[in-house]
Design an enzyme around this catalytic site. Structure first.
Site, PDB file in Angstrom:
ATOM      1  N   ASP A  50      53.081 -84.339  64.629  1.00 48.32           N
ATOM      2  CA  ASP A  50      52.531 -85.481  63.890  1.00 48.32           C
ATOM      3  C   ASP A  50      52.110 -86.617  64.814  1.00 48.32           C
ATOM      4  O   ASP A  50      52.512 -86.666  65.966  1.00 48.32           O
ATOM      5  CB  ASP A  50      53.633 -86.057  62.989  1.00 48.32           C
ATOM      6  CG  ASP A  50      53.716 -85.345  61.674  1.00 48.32           C
ATOM      7  OD1 ASP A  50      52.848 -84.536  61.381  1.00 48.32           O
ATOM      8  OD2 ASP A  50      54.683 -85.627  60.943  1.00 48.32           O
ATOM      9  N   LYS A  71      48.068 -87.467  60.302  1.00 48.02           N
ATOM     10  CA  LYS A  71      47.350 -87.864  59.095  1.00 48.02           C
ATOM     11  C   LYS A  71      46.908 -89.294  59.270  1.00 48.02           C
ATOM     12  O   LYS A  71      47.707 -90.168  59.548  1.00 48.02           O
ATOM     13  CB  LYS A  71      48.249 -87.726  57.865  1.00 48.02           C
ATOM     14  CG  LYS A  71      48.379 -86.297  57.424  1.00 48.02           C
ATOM     15  CD  LYS A  71      49.335 -86.187  56.271  1.00 48.02           C
ATOM     16  CE  LYS A  71      50.725 -86.025  56.804  1.00 48.02           C
ATOM     17  NZ  LYS A  71      51.804 -86.471  56.029  1.00 48.02           N
ATOM     18  N   MET A 186      57.030 -97.903  56.498  1.00 51.54           N
ATOM     19  CA  MET A 186      55.633 -97.984  56.054  1.00 51.54           C
ATOM     20  C   MET A 186      55.378 -99.266  55.256  1.00 51.54           C
ATOM     21  O   MET A 186      54.655 -99.263  54.258  1.00 51.54           O
ATOM     22  CB  MET A 186      55.263 -96.750  55.210  1.00 51.54           C
ATOM     23  CG  MET A 186      55.308 -95.472  56.023  1.00 51.54           C
ATOM     24  SD  MET A 186      55.014 -93.978  55.076  1.00 51.54           S
ATOM     25  CE  MET A 186      56.655 -93.607  54.460  1.00 51.54           C
TER      26      MET A 186
END
Ligand code: SAH
Length: 283
Positions: A50, A71, A186
């Site tokens: 990732d 992503k 986040m």
């Protein structure tokens, strides 16, 4: 030298062909990998990693093909499906597959979804936990996620939901009232909204907040702020994600426990940040 890092016993699991090991890489510092992760890095044919995985960790697996599966915005669910199917394909092709994810694979990392997809396709898996940013990253900043004088509970929340919006499904009032310390993953994108929710639920403007970006790496930055000033302070410092945000009085402990500054000869600012040494005030 990485060559000298021998694993202590001979009984380590073997990564067999056709298996996928879903492994946490920790928050960044390669020293925070587990020995199971190291064992996996040594055996993998393919590593699917990732965006949050520090690429110097991949140097420990020169024999493996390294596939980036980061992503970045866009269509997260479609991409997630692609990653899971890619893992299935690689395993079916007889590869020894290491799926390396930042922090812990089962903490806000969609590791559960990937593992489920693999199991549904009949692919054998092993799960290797990792040190999550919301604990290890704060520790590198000198913030204990629990501290007996402060909190008997901690709540980990995500600032995004599946749509990428601020998490509307969370009961912020219950969280604000029920948890002495809140650790937000986040949270940068919607920080204004999150702060408003916490203030509306009664947390004070003066509530300490600690924010750690790219925690445990050489680029780590730490901001000490309060709910009242957080947004302005983030902008003034020009801080960018990834960041973990800790709301609560345990952040004050950094005044005594900023061990990285101490290692550079900077004295602690306050040996008793919670003022436990002082007699309780009357009234
Ligand atoms: N599975 C990961 C979390 C993935 S969600 C874990 O257990 O740590 C991605 C979020 O994790 C980022 O937006 C940030 O909030 C946090 N994060 C991950 N690595 C980080 C790091 N090195 N420094 C600060 N925050 C980090």
């Amino acid at each position: 030298m990485t060559d000298s890092l021998a694993l202590p016993t001979s009984d380590w699991p073997v990564l067999e062909q056709g298996w996928v090991w879903l492994c946490g890489a920790g928050p960044g510092d390669p020293g925070l990998l587990t020995l199971h992760a190291l064992n996996a890095l040594r055996q993998a044919d393919v590593i699917v990693y990732d965006a949050l995985v520090q690429t110097d960790i991949l140097d420990w697996a020169p024999q493996a093909e390294h596939i980036y599966a980061g992503k970045r915005g866009g269509k997260p669910s479609a991409k997630q499906r692609d990653i899971s199917l890619r893992l299935v394909e690689l395993a079916r092709a007889g590869k020894r597959v290491l799926r390396l994810k930042g922090g812990d694979p089962f903490v806000f990392g969609r590791g559960g979804e990937e593992a489920q997809a693999l199991v549904q396709h009949g692919i054998p898996i092993r799960i290797i936990p990792g040190i999550t940013a919301g604990i290890g990253g704060l520790a590198y900043a000198g913030i204990p996620v629990t501290h007996r004088d402060v909190n008997q509970s901690v709540t980990f929340v995500t600032g995004h939901d599946q749509t990428g919006d601020a998490t509307s499904s969370l009961d912020w009032k219950a969280i604000a009232q029920g948890s002495q310390v809140i650790v937000i993953y986040m949270g940068m994108k919607h920080i204004g909204r999150i702060v408003s929710e916490l203030l509306a639920a009664g947390r004070p403007l003066s509530e300490p907040v600690g924010l750690v970006t790219t925690a445990t790496t050489a680029d780590q930055q730490v901001l000490e702020s309060t709910l009242g000033t957080l947004e302005v302070d983030i902008a003034a410092a020009g801080l960018e994600p990834p960041a973990v945000i800790c709301v609560g009085r345990s952040v004050l402990m950094r005044q005594a426990l900023d061990w990285q500054s101490m290692a550079q000869g900077i004295a602690p600012r306050n040996l008793d940040p919670l003022d436990r040494g002082r007699p309780a005030e009357a009234g």
